[in-house]
Motif scaffolding. Structure first.
Motif, PDB file in Angstrom:
ATOM      1  N   GLY A 125      -3.278   8.397  -9.124  1.00 24.78           N
ATOM      2  CA  GLY A 125      -2.596   7.422 -10.291  1.00 24.78           C
ATOM      3  C   GLY A 125      -1.096   6.754  -9.579  1.00 24.78           C
ATOM      4  N   GLY A 126      -0.829   7.550  -8.633  1.00 16.24           N
ATOM      5  CA  GLY A 126       0.462   6.919  -8.195  1.00 16.24           C
ATOM      6  C   GLY A 126       0.545   5.761  -7.501  1.00 16.24           C
ATOM      7  N   SER A 127       1.568   4.971  -7.051  1.00 17.88           N
ATOM      8  CA  SER A 127       1.285   4.004  -6.426  1.00 17.88           C
ATOM      9  C   SER A 127       2.647   3.653  -5.455  1.00 17.88           C
ATOM     10  N   PHE A 128       2.622   2.599  -4.713  1.00 15.14           N
ATOM     11  CA  PHE A 128       3.777   2.152  -4.018  1.00 15.14           C
ATOM     12  C   PHE A 128       3.639   0.752  -3.161  1.00 15.14           C
ATOM     13  N   THR A 129       4.410   0.179  -2.868  1.00 17.11           N
ATOM     14  CA  THR A 129       4.472  -1.287  -2.283  1.00 17.11           C
ATOM     15  C   THR A 129       4.667  -1.093  -0.814  1.00 17.11           C
ATOM     16  N   PHE A 130       4.394  -2.162  -0.232  1.00 12.92           N
ATOM     17  CA  PHE A 130       4.836  -2.233   1.709  1.00 12.92           C
ATOM     18  C   PHE A 130       4.392  -3.699   1.686  1.00 12.92           C
ATOM     19  N   ASN A 131       5.319  -3.906   2.732  1.00  8.06           N
ATOM     20  CA  ASN A 131       5.106  -5.421   3.244  1.00  8.06           C
ATOM     21  C   ASN A 131       4.541  -5.276   4.807  1.00  8.06           C
ATOM     22  N   PHE A 132       3.566  -6.171   4.880  1.00 13.78           N
ATOM     23  CA  PHE A 132       3.033  -6.578   6.209  1.00 13.78           C
ATOM     24  C   PHE A 132       2.952  -7.840   6.497  1.00 13.78           C
ATOM     25  N   LYS A 133       3.562  -8.230   7.609  1.00 15.86           N
ATOM     26  CA  LYS A 133       3.887  -9.655   7.908  1.00 15.86           C
ATOM     27  C   LYS A 133       4.348 -10.339   6.826  1.00 15.86           C
ATOM     28  N   THR A 134       4.030 -11.290   6.366  1.00  9.52           N
ATOM     29  CA  THR A 134       4.660 -12.138   5.262  1.00  9.52           C
ATOM     30  C   THR A 134       3.918 -11.542   3.840  1.00  9.52           C
ATOM     31  N   ASN A 135       3.135 -10.816   3.719  1.00  9.19           N
ATOM     32  CA  ASN A 135       2.563 -10.285   2.559  1.00  9.19           C
ATOM     33  C   ASN A 135       3.290  -9.117   1.945  1.00  9.19           C
ATOM     34  N   LYS A 136       3.315  -9.034   0.609  1.00 11.39           N
ATOM     35  CA  LYS A 136       3.766  -7.642  -0.177  1.00 11.39           C
ATOM     36  C   LYS A 136       2.317  -7.111  -0.595  1.00 11.39           C
ATOM     37  N   TYR A 137       2.149  -6.108  -0.513  1.00  9.29           N
ATOM     38  CA  TYR A 137       0.817  -4.935  -1.253  1.00  9.29           C
ATOM     39  C   TYR A 137       1.124  -4.113  -1.998  1.00  9.29           C
ATOM     40  N   LEU A 138       0.419  -3.813  -3.171  1.00 10.98           N
ATOM     41  CA  LEU A 138       0.726  -2.625  -3.925  1.00 10.98           C
ATOM     42  C   LEU A 138      -0.793  -1.869  -3.771  1.00 10.98           C
TER      43      LEU A 138
END
Length: 153
Positions: A125-138
């Motif tokens: 149920g937990g989440s985090f965001t990260f950046n890869f190249k020019t995109n941001k992901y959840l």
């Protein structure tokens, strides 16, 4: 232009679903072949079913389009695919080692060690965001072995 649809990823047995296409059998183990650039490309579901019936040492020949391929299972979740005309051999395997994502080219790519550790330690149920190249992901962890990734860009 970036898609903003969600993808599901699985740690111990890879499965992929998107909003437009449902896998015909999400419980079956998926197989992938290694391309010349080192990426892993999905093998069609009907062929995965046949590969899942083989045991170590088994060899199966299968016509795909205009070529005949020989598949040999060499270990649990691993094998070889050989084009009988060109004699070119490629590695095949199941996705059972760490967390993977499916790239835009449909090849299977492993997450780096840092993201693997974050996913492994993340509570359900937990989440985090990260950046890869020019995109941001959840990424949201759904179960012990599955997570959902969404492109926020």
């Amino acid at each position: 232009q970036n898609d903003n649809h969600s993808n599901n990823y699985n740690h111990s047995q890879y499965q992929y679903n998107d909003d437009q296409k449902q896998n015909d059998d999400t419980t079956q183990t998926k197989w992938y072949w290694k391309d010349d650039q080192g990426g892993y490309n999905p093998i069609d579901g009907w062929l995965c079913k046949k590969l899942n019936d083989l045991v170590i040492g088994d060899i199966m020949k299968q016509k795909i389009k205009n070529s005949i391929y020989e598949f040999k299972i060499t270990n649990i979740g691993r094998g070889k695919q050989r084009n009988t005309k060109s004699n070119k051999t490629r590695e095949i395997r199941t996705a059972t080692y760490g967390w993977y994502f499916e790239g835009n080219d449909k090849s299977l790519k492993p997450f780096n060690d840092k993201l693997n550790k974050r996913l492994n330690s993340l509570q359900i149920g937990g989440s985090f965001t990260f950046n890869f190249k020019t995109n941001k992901y959840l990424i949201t962890k759904l179960t012990k072995n599955t997570a959902k990734q969404k492109n926020l860009s």
